[in-house]
Design a protein around this motif. Structure first.
Motif, PDB file in Angstrom:
ATOM      1  N   LYS A  97      44.452  28.754   4.070  1.00 20.38           N
ATOM      2  CA  LYS A  97      43.625  27.576   3.795  1.00 20.38           C
ATOM      3  C   LYS A  97      44.007  26.395   4.699  1.00 20.38           C
ATOM      4  O   LYS A  97      43.302  25.401   4.735  1.00 20.38           O
ATOM      5  N   LEU A  98      45.134  26.514   5.387  1.00 16.33           N
ATOM      6  CA  LEU A  98      45.641  25.424   6.216  1.00 16.33           C
ATOM      7  C   LEU A  98      45.272  25.641   7.678  1.00 16.33           C
ATOM      8  O   LEU A  98      44.980  26.759   8.081  1.00 16.33           O
ATOM      9  N   LYS A  99      45.335  24.570   8.450  1.00 14.44           N
ATOM     10  CA  LYS A  99      44.983  24.646   9.871  1.00 14.44           C
ATOM     11  C   LYS A  99      46.142  24.151  10.744  1.00 14.44           C
ATOM     12  O   LYS A  99      45.929  23.449  11.727  1.00 14.44           O
ATOM     13  N   VAL A 100      47.371  24.552  10.371  1.00 20.18           N
ATOM     14  CA  VAL A 100      48.534  24.071  11.121  1.00 20.18           C
ATOM     15  C   VAL A 100      48.520  24.548  12.564  1.00 20.18           C
ATOM     16  O   VAL A 100      48.987  23.842  13.458  1.00 20.18           O
ATOM     17  N   SER A 101      47.993  25.735  12.833  1.00 17.04           N
ATOM     18  CA  SER A 101      47.934  26.243  14.209  1.00 17.04           C
ATOM     19  C   SER A 101      46.949  25.451  15.067  1.00 17.04           C
ATOM     20  O   SER A 101      46.990  25.534  16.287  1.00 17.04           O
ATOM     21  N   GLN A 102      46.080  24.692  14.411  1.00 13.96           N
ATOM     22  CA  GLN A 102      45.140  23.827  15.125  1.00 13.96           C
ATOM     23  C   GLN A 102      45.640  22.384  15.169  1.00 13.96           C
ATOM     24  O   GLN A 102      44.910  21.479  15.539  1.00 13.96           O
ATOM     25  N   GLY A 103      46.876  22.171  14.733  1.00 16.18           N
ATOM     26  CA  GLY A 103      47.474  20.840  14.792  1.00 16.18           C
ATOM     27  C   GLY A 103      47.117  19.951  13.619  1.00 16.18           C
ATOM     28  O   GLY A 103      47.285  18.736  13.683  1.00 16.18           O
ATOM     29  N   ILE A 104      46.647  20.540  12.526  1.00 20.91           N
ATOM     30  CA  ILE A 104      46.214  19.747  11.376  1.00 20.91           C
ATOM     31  C   ILE A 104      47.078  20.086  10.167  1.00 20.91           C
ATOM     32  O   ILE A 104      47.172  21.248   9.764  1.00 20.91           O
ATOM     33  N   PHE A 105      47.714  19.066   9.608  1.00 18.40           N
ATOM     34  CA  PHE A 105      48.486  19.210   8.364  1.00 18.40           C
ATOM     35  C   PHE A 105      48.500  17.851   7.681  1.00 18.40           C
ATOM     36  O   PHE A 105      49.417  17.061   7.832  1.00 18.40           O
ATOM     37  N   THR A 106      47.429  17.573   6.947  1.00 16.59           N
ATOM     38  CA  THR A 106      47.217  16.278   6.315  1.00 16.59           C
ATOM     39  C   THR A 106      47.983  16.180   4.992  1.00 16.59           C
ATOM     40  O   THR A 106      48.556  17.170   4.526  1.00 16.59           O
ATOM     41  N   LYS A 107      47.943  15.009   4.382  1.00 13.57           N
ATOM     42  CA  LYS A 107      48.560  14.846   3.065  1.00 13.57           C
ATOM     43  C   LYS A 107      47.908  15.764   2.034  1.00 13.57           C
ATOM     44  O   LYS A 107      48.581  16.337   1.187  1.00 13.57           O
ATOM     45  N   LYS A 108      46.594  15.917   2.143  1.00 15.74           N
ATOM     46  CA  LYS A 108      45.887  16.839   1.245  1.00 15.74           C
ATOM     47  C   LYS A 108      46.390  18.268   1.456  1.00 15.74           C
ATOM     48  O   LYS A 108      46.578  19.017   0.500  1.00 15.74           O
ATOM     49  N   ASP A 109      46.602  18.647   2.724  1.00 12.51           N
ATOM     50  CA  ASP A 109      47.139  19.976   3.033  1.00 12.51           C
ATOM     51  C   ASP A 109      48.550  20.146   2.453  1.00 12.51           C
ATOM     52  O   ASP A 109      48.897  21.216   1.958  1.00 12.51           O
ATOM     53  N   MET A 110      49.348  19.093   2.542  1.00 13.32           N
ATOM     54  CA  MET A 110      50.707  19.146   1.981  1.00 13.32           C
ATOM     55  C   MET A 110      50.653  19.387   0.472  1.00 13.32           C
ATOM     56  O   MET A 110      51.437  20.182  -0.060  1.00 13.32           O
ATOM     57  N   ILE A 111      49.730  18.721  -0.183  1.00 12.96           N
ATOM     58  CA  ILE A 111      49.582  18.903  -1.631  1.00 12.96           C
ATOM     59  C   ILE A 111      49.112  20.319  -1.937  1.00 12.96           C
ATOM     60  O   ILE A 111      49.670  20.996  -2.814  1.00 12.96           O
ATOM     61  N   THR A 112      48.091  20.787  -1.207  1.00 18.62           N
ATOM     62  CA  THR A 112      47.594  22.153  -1.398  1.00 18.62           C
ATOM     63  C   THR A 112      48.717  23.157  -1.192  1.00 18.62           C
ATOM     64  O   THR A 112      48.917  24.068  -2.006  1.00 18.62           O
ATOM     65  N   PHE A 113      49.457  23.013  -0.097  1.00 24.64           N
ATOM     66  CA  PHE A 113      50.564  23.913   0.211  1.00 24.64           C
ATOM     67  C   PHE A 113      51.604  23.892  -0.903  1.00 24.64           C
ATOM     68  O   PHE A 113      52.047  24.943  -1.375  1.00 24.64           O
ATOM     69  N   ASN A 114      51.986  22.708  -1.349  1.00 24.58           N
ATOM     70  CA  ASN A 114      53.069  22.617  -2.328  1.00 24.58           C
ATOM     71  C   ASN A 114      52.666  23.068  -3.721  1.00 24.58           C
ATOM     72  O   ASN A 114      53.459  23.701  -4.413  1.00 24.58           O
ATOM     73  N   VAL A 115      51.449  22.794  -4.135  1.00 28.77           N
ATOM     74  CA  VAL A 115      50.991  23.320  -5.430  1.00 28.77           C
ATOM     75  C   VAL A 115      50.979  24.850  -5.366  1.00 28.77           C
ATOM     76  O   VAL A 115      51.487  25.534  -6.263  1.00 28.77           O
ATOM     77  N   GLY A 116      50.445  25.380  -4.269  1.00 33.55           N
ATOM     78  CA  GLY A 116      50.392  26.831  -4.105  1.00 33.55           C
ATOM     79  C   GLY A 116      51.760  27.476  -4.032  1.00 33.55           C
ATOM     80  O   GLY A 116      52.024  28.497  -4.677  1.00 33.55           O
ATOM     81  N   GLN A 117      52.675  26.893  -3.257  1.00 28.58           N
ATOM     82  CA  GLN A 117      53.993  27.506  -3.109  1.00 28.58           C
ATOM     83  C   GLN A 117      54.788  27.442  -4.405  1.00 28.58           C
ATOM     84  O   GLN A 117      55.557  28.363  -4.698  1.00 28.58           O
ATOM     85  N   VAL A 118      54.611  26.403  -5.199  1.00 28.91           N
ATOM     86  CA  VAL A 118      55.293  26.343  -6.498  1.00 28.91           C
ATOM     87  C   VAL A 118      54.779  27.468  -7.399  1.00 28.91           C
ATOM     88  O   VAL A 118      55.561  28.166  -8.053  1.00 28.91           O
ATOM     89  N   ILE A 119      53.476  27.670  -7.407  1.00 29.69           N
ATOM     90  CA  ILE A 119      52.896  28.761  -8.212  1.00 29.69           C
ATOM     91  C   ILE A 119      53.441  30.110  -7.737  1.00 29.69           C
ATOM     92  O   ILE A 119      53.875  30.940  -8.544  1.00 29.69           O
ATOM     93  N   VAL A 120      53.436  30.326  -6.422  1.00 29.88           N
ATOM     94  CA  VAL A 120      53.950  31.589  -5.870  1.00 29.88           C
ATOM     95  C   VAL A 120      55.418  31.771  -6.230  1.00 29.88           C
ATOM     96  O   VAL A 120      55.835  32.839  -6.694  1.00 29.88           O
ATOM     97  N   ASN A 121      56.231  30.738  -6.028  1.00 33.90           N
ATOM     98  CA  ASN A 121      57.664  30.854  -6.328  1.00 33.90           C
ATOM     99  C   ASN A 121      57.927  31.127  -7.801  1.00 33.90           C
ATOM    100  O   ASN A 121      58.773  31.953  -8.137  1.00 33.90           O
ATOM    101  N   LEU A 122      57.213  30.460  -8.677  1.00 34.48           N
ATOM    102  CA  LEU A 122      57.444  30.679 -10.108  1.00 34.48           C
ATOM    103  C   LEU A 122      56.958  32.063 -10.544  1.00 34.48           C
ATOM    104  O   LEU A 122      57.637  32.734 -11.322  1.00 34.48           O
ATOM    105  N   LEU A 123      55.807  32.491 -10.028  1.00 33.98           N
ATOM    106  CA  LEU A 123      55.348  33.855 -10.337  1.00 33.98           C
ATOM    107  C   LEU A 123      56.349  34.888  -9.822  1.00 33.98           C
ATOM    108  O   LEU A 123      56.685  35.851 -10.515  1.00 33.98           O
ATOM    109  N   ALA A 124      56.807  34.672  -8.584  1.00 30.35           N
ATOM    110  CA  ALA A 124      57.723  35.623  -7.955  1.00 30.35           C
ATOM    111  C   ALA A 124      59.068  35.676  -8.661  1.00 30.35           C
ATOM    112  O   ALA A 124      59.523  36.746  -9.081  1.00 30.35           O
ATOM    113  N   TRP A 125      59.707  34.529  -8.793  1.00 28.65           N
ATOM    114  CA  TRP A 125      61.113  34.514  -9.214  1.00 28.65           C
ATOM    115  C   TRP A 125      61.298  34.383 -10.712  1.00 28.65           C
ATOM    116  O   TRP A 125      62.253  34.940 -11.261  1.00 28.65           O
ATOM    117  N   ALA A 126      60.430  33.655 -11.392  1.00 31.71           N
ATOM    118  CA  ALA A 126      60.601  33.478 -12.837  1.00 31.71           C
ATOM    119  C   ALA A 126      59.948  34.599 -13.639  1.00 31.71           C
ATOM    120  O   ALA A 126      60.287  34.800 -14.805  1.00 31.71           O
TER     121      ALA A 126
END
Length: 184
Positions: A97-126
């Motif tokens: 969903k992110l466009k980091v390879s195109q040089g784009i990583f906005t605050k909205k992208d940071m929020i999307t990434f972090n909400v998603g990674q928290v969900i992934v980490n908790l599903l994975a490890w907890a």
């Protein structure tokens, strides 16, 4: 880039990524005091690689890197190896969903990434890692769920801080499409 070049690039990324995962896991893990539970620098790196190269690269970097680390340290622990693969795949799925390879990583992208990674980490490890520990190794539930929850929280924090910085740094090195203009 054509499909053949893309496949070769992904294979190289998996090999290099797994090697770096091993090195980070072996030499840059900080013990927490809870048995077999550390603050890991591997997962921010895994999130970066999975975001750049996709979910399947993330899956194999997590699987291979974690398996090598286990084999060369204290022995193969399949439940957590599989969980690292799951986490890598999840990070890659979010990264699509992110466009980091195109040089784009906005605050909205940071929020999307972090909400998603928290969900992934908790599903994975907890959830996944403790469930697999119980099914595969008959480990006591109280022990593995404490380890899993602590790992999920610590990995979420590590990926949230280090992973976000890595993605921001990577995006800043990429040329935004349309940013170059021909002068008259």
């Amino acid at each position: 880039m054509n499909k053949k070049q893309s496949s070769i690039t992904t294979l190289v990324a998996i090999g290099v990524g797994a090697a770096v995962f091993f090195i980070l896991g072996r030499f840059l893990s900080i013990p927490t005091g809870i048995p077999n539970t550390s603050i890991e620098t591997t997962y921010p790196f895994l999130a970066l690689m999975a975001t750049i190269f996709g979910p399947f690269a993330g899956l194999f970097i997590g699987l291979i890197g974690h398996a090598i680390k286990d084999l060369l340290t204290y022995g193969l622990w399949w439940s957590w190896v599989l969980t690292s693969g799951f986490a890598g795949y999840g990070f890659g799925f979010i990264g699509r969903k992110l466009k980091v390879s195109q040089g784009i990583f906005t605050k909205k992208d940071m929020i999307t990434f972090n909400v998603g990674q928290v969900i992934v980490n908790l599903l994975a490890w907890a959830l996944l890692a403790p469930a697999l520990d119980i099914l595969m190794y008959s480990e006591p539930a109280s022990k593995v769920f404490v380890q899993g929850i602590v790992s999920g929280v610590l990995n979420s924090l590590a990926v949230g801080i280090i992973g976000t910085l890595l993605l921001k740094g990577y995006a800043s090195t990429r040329t935004k499409s349309g940013s170059l203009r021909k002068e008259n």
